[in-house]
Design a protein around this motif. Structure first.
Motif: not given
Length: 341
Positions: A24-29, A31, A61-62, A64
């Motif tokens: 998803t869009k957001g700060l790259p992470s 997890s 992207k974020r 998960t």
């Protein structure tokens, strides 16, 4: 949301794990959630390196990853390949729900074998839960002996990507149920045996009654109690019992190979029934299995379909002798712990 099937061990049996991914869009992470072990958490670095080493871009992207069911504790490095494929193929319109994917990734993108793959996949096959799987090429020679599964061997991340991109044209490895040993065929069922006798009854002088009793016990898988003075041949007869047990079916050979892997041995797929002889000072856990956090198989389980020999029976502890009641009566053993069942 994309999904690929994998599995983890729960005791000595396998449980299916659904690996799900969202980008998803957001700060790259990046997890990974779902009650995962350290080996799975470290997969993040292996996957990043494998993608970049093979000229794939790592999505900014974020990311998960969820390993479901969340309440099940999961372990093993064989989740690496499924995690990497979900990240690479997240934008694809193809569906991968029916695929099982196993393999540890090297930093250069090579796919490595995991020692637990064989018992894991055999357990899934016995439960009828798996029909086709992507596995490391170096494990293929052992895995293709498991019937009714289409195996696709890969040696690199790129090969796995090509298989999922071209599911219609991908060709599974040739199934090989060949066991290079002589066999008898009865009612369309093959019974394999081996002409290797490291210990032979010809070495036992006299004791005709005891040898006759051993023959009857072997033919019907009966229990036998030998009593006599020291040096009269009790242990010699017991150690030779495995060589006169009935020939083995393919199912039994595969189960024996699974037990060899659980014992940290390389499976040889020989129609040799196991023989276990624990020392009289062995603990309850070593004989019957156990463990405070992770249940492990004991000598009773490892001798399945074979011989379990208790030499100097009266010297075993009272707790061990009393615990023999359940496996002798019910032909099974149940290990129950707070953290594992």
């Amino acid at each position: 949301m994309k999904k690929i099937q994998c599995a983890t061990n729960e005791g000595i049996d396998a449980r299916v794990v659904e690996v799900e991914a969202t980008l998803t869009k957001g700060l790259p992470s990046f997890s990974i959630v779902g009650m995962v072990s350290t080996a799975i958490s470290e997969a993040k670095e292996r996957v990043k390196s494998a993608l970049l080493s093979n000229d794939f871009s790592f999505p900014p992207k974020r990311i998960t990853l969820n390993l479901s069911p969340s309440e099940l504790s999961k372990s093993g490095s064989h989740f690496d390949l499924s995690i990497a494929l979900l990240i690479l193929l997240n934008d694809s319109s193809d569906v991968f729900d029916e695929w099982f994917v196993f393999g540890e990734l090297g930093l250069a993108g090579d796919v490595k074998e995991n020692v637990q793959l064989y018992p894991l996949i055999l357990s899934l096959a016995n439960q009828g839960l798996i029909h086709k799987a992507i596995v490391p090429q170096e494990a293929l020679s052992k895995l293709v002996k498991i019937p009714d599964i289409e195996f696709y061997g890969v040696s690199s991340l790129n090969e796995a990507v090509e298989i999922l991109k071209n599911q219609g044209s991908a060709q599974p490895a040739q199934h090989s149920s060949a066991i290079e040993f002589p066999f008898y065929e009865l009612a369309e069922q093959k019974y394999y045996y081996v002409k290797e006798y490291k210990e032979n009854f010809i070495d036992v002088k006299g004791q005709e009654v005891a040898k006759r009793a051993a023959l009857i016990a072997a033919a019907g898988f009966h229990n036998i109690l030998l009593e006599g003075s020291p040096g009269c041949g009790k242990s010699m007869i017991a150690s030779r019992l495995r060589y006169i047990l009935p020939p083995m079916q393919m199912r039994e050979i595969l189960e024996s190979a699974k037990l060899q892997v659980l014992e940290n041995k390389e499976p040889d797929f020989k129609p040799h029934r196991p023989f276990k002889s624990p020392h009289h000072s062995s603990t309850l856990a070593s004989v019957f299995g156990g463990g405070s956090h992770k249940a492990r198989i004991g000598e009773v389980g490892l001798s399945h379909n074979g011989v379990l020999f208790f030499d100097e029976l009266p010297y075993f502890s009272k707790s061990v002798l009393e615990s023999l009641r359940e496996p002798m009566q019910d032909n099974r053993i149940h290990i129950s712990r707070v953290n594992a069942k």
